[in-house]
Design a protein around this motif. Structure first.
Motif, mmCIF file in Angstrom:
data_model
loop_
_atom_site.group_PDB
_atom_site.id
_atom_site.type_symbol
_atom_site.label_atom_id
_atom_site.label_comp_id
_atom_site.label_asym_id
_atom_site.label_seq_id
_atom_site.Cartn_x
_atom_site.Cartn_y
_atom_site.Cartn_z
ATOM 1 N N THR A 97 0.845 -1.204 0.000
ATOM 2 C CA THR A 97 0.000 0.000 0.000
ATOM 3 C C THR A 97 0.877 1.250 0.000
ATOM 4 N N LYS A 98 1.947 1.192 0.830
ATOM 5 C CA LYS A 98 2.822 2.365 0.908
ATOM 6 C C LYS A 98 3.447 2.647 -0.455
ATOM 7 N N ILE A 99 3.954 1.570 -1.088
ATOM 8 C CA ILE A 99 4.617 1.755 -2.390
ATOM 9 C C ILE A 99 3.612 2.318 -3.393
ATOM 10 N N THR A 100 2.402 1.702 -3.399
ATOM 11 C CA THR A 100 1.378 2.152 -4.343
ATOM 12 C C THR A 100 1.087 3.633 -4.136
ATOM 13 N N LEU A 101 0.865 3.999 -2.885
ATOM 14 C CA LEU A 101 0.503 5.388 -2.601
ATOM 15 C C LEU A 101 1.634 6.333 -2.992
ATOM 16 N N LEU A 102 2.848 5.894 -2.676
ATOM 17 C CA LEU A 102 3.992 6.758 -2.970
ATOM 18 C C LEU A 102 4.111 6.988 -4.475
ATOM 19 N N TYR A 103 4.013 5.865 -5.235
ATOM 20 C CA TYR A 103 4.156 6.015 -6.684
ATOM 21 C C TYR A 103 2.998 6.785 -7.291
ATOM 22 N N ALA A 104 1.805 6.513 -6.785
ATOM 23 C CA ALA A 104 0.642 7.241 -7.294
ATOM 24 C C ALA A 104 0.812 8.727 -7.004
#
Ligand code: ADP
Length: 478
Positions: free
Chosen positions: A23-30
């Protein structure tokens, strides 16, 4: 300031919320993608916006200059000038007098000056200061005014440039960009979520397996993912750690059981003799003497064994102190050999060449090391045998080689790799007589390791054993 707030927020989130890495990676990239999209569309939008105004401004400017030049030169006095298009297409000229009456107009359908004046809005900051902007219900106009005097009467020349189409286009572009950003953002969220969940799946598996591993069941290992990446490396490292732990536990269990076993034998003997003493010892003087001697000898064995066990336990817990100082090795070797000669009546103990050498060592431990080997030679060499020691400089001059030899029973090649292991004895029935416990050489190995001493063993059954210790010299003495 901003950084401190962000760091505090991140710490607070980490402490109170369980957020999956995916989730963290997704949010960061988004978030990064969102930022990039917003920035690029903003640049695009502002660029387009400036361009429209700029175009209108250039058109107006040129038209104004053309008209004013012609007025100055007198050409504008001819009606022909006004009817042949005095301005750039798209620009409208309207001349009014002081009372606001229209004197000349290039487009009669164009909204009245009042309409334009009423819709005035502030022009953007980059626009030329003498330009005005007006917006009304279905259009937008960029305009400028010049005042002249003709025949003593003041007139106002109004220049208009409609930017309705451009504005509509700009609005459409804005909407389009907004939807593109929104759709891209949602797509990035979905794709990011799927990809990171997939990539991090092995981590969840590792967690599940790790949870099922306990001290009693250390045999389980993680499946190493096929891909050669950080996760495979993590799984492999974890497995290696488990290997070491398992080996450690195994050794500890073996150590405890071996130690108990070793202690049981002398205790049994002591109990046996004390039984015998209590039955016959009071009457029979011989039995009394024999019993006391045996009990004493076994108690001494036990004491030695316990000393050794304690030494190894301290070594394992890294509590065994090693106080290094400069030691005169030649003196120590001579002294140790001399003491051996004094107490040994059954063997011939000799010292050969003894090169002067200063080494950095804990004197107590170094002496213990020499004695372990010498006492072994004594134990495993039949009476009448010969124990010899000598020392020499190594070829490179960096260390001193102390060689201790005997012509005793020797060690068979298959046993040689193991004699430094704890409790390892080549022939337990024989060593039992000598009081050996199989711990001496493991202590020697530990002392050698702590002093960077290299031990070389050569031995042949029924010929003898030779131990060479390569002890590093103190640099200045070399
Ligand atoms: P121990 O207390 O039994 O002597 P060590 O750890 O000192 O234990 O030695 C391990 C084994 O190695 C001994 O039991 C013995 O069989 C063998 N060993 C050690 N030194 C010698 C030697 N000089 N000659 C023959 N065998 C030896």
């Amino acid at each position: 300031m901003w950084y401190a707030i962000r760091a505090r927020l991140a710490r607070w989130i980490d402490r109170y919320f369980y957020i999956r890495i995916s989730t963290k990676i997704t949010l960061l990239y988004a978030a990064i993608l969102f930022f990039v999209l917003i920035l690029s569309t903003a640049i695009l939008g502002v660029g387009a916006y400036i361009y429209f105004y700029r175009q209108a401004e250039v058109d107006l400017d040129r038209s104004i200059r053309h008209v004013m030049n012609n007025i100055e030169s007198g050409h504008a006095a001819e009606a022909k000038f006004w009817f042949e298009g005095p301005v750039i297409p798209g620009v409208i000229v309207r001349i009014t007098d002081d009372a606001g009456r229209v004197v000349l107009d290039t487009d009669a359908h164009f909204p009245s000056i009042e309409t334009v004046e009423n819709g005035r809005v502030s022009a953007p900051f980059w626009a030329s200061p003498d330009m005005e902007l007006s917006e009304f219900r279905n259009g937008a106009v960029y305009h400028a005014q010049r005042d002249i005097e003709y025949g003593g009467i003041p007139y106002h020349i109004h220049f208009f440039r409609t930017i309705t189409t451009e504005k509509d286009f700009f609005n459409a572009l804005q909407r389009l960009l907004f939807y593109t950003v929104a759709i891209c953002f949602v797509l990035a969220l979905i794709a990011g979520h799927f990809i990171s969940t997939r990539i991090l799946k092995p981590i969840r598996q590792i967690t599940w397996t790790a949870r099922s591993i306990e001290v009693e069941r250390l045999g389980r290992r993680l499946d190493v993912p096929r891909a050669r990446d950080e996760l495979a490396e993590l799984a492999r490292t974890f497995n290696r750690m488990l290997d070491r732990l398992q080996e450690g536990f195994r050794q500890e269990q073996r150590f405890v059981s071996d130690a108990s076993h070793e202690l049981r034998t002398p205790l049994t003997v002591i109990l046996g003799y004390s039984d015998m003493l209590s039955r016959w010892g009071r009457e029979d003087r011989n039995i009394l003497d024999e019993g006391i001697t045996a009990i004493r000898s076994e108690a001494e064995n036990m004491q030695q064994l316990i000393e050794k066990l304690l030494f190894l336990a301290r070594a394992d817990q890294k509590r065994q102190a090693v106080n290094k100082e400069d030691v005169n090795l030649a003196e120590m070797l001579a002294d140790t050999m001399e003491k051996m000669q004094m107490v040994t009546t059954t063997h011939e103990v000799t010292l050969g060449a003894n090169t002067p050498a200063i080494v950095s060592a804990d004197p107590v431990l170094l002496r213990q090391l020499l004695r372990i080997f010498l006492e072994n030679s004594l134990k495993y060499t039949p009476a009448g045998g010969h124990i010899h020691a000598f020392s020499a400089r190594s070829q490179d001059g960096a260390s001193v080689l102390v060689t201790l030899t005997d012509d005793g029973i020797g060690i068979a090649p298959e046993h040689q790799p193991h004699i430094f292991d704890r409790f390892y004895r080549v022939d337990s029935s024989r060593t039992k007589e000598t009081g050996g416990s199989g711990l001496g050489l493991s202590i020697a190995r530990w002392i050698a390791e702590r002093h960077d001493i290299e031990i070389t063993l050569t031995s042949e059954v029924d010929v003898g054993t030779s131990i060479t210790l390569a002890i590093p010299l103190v640099k200045d003495s070399a």
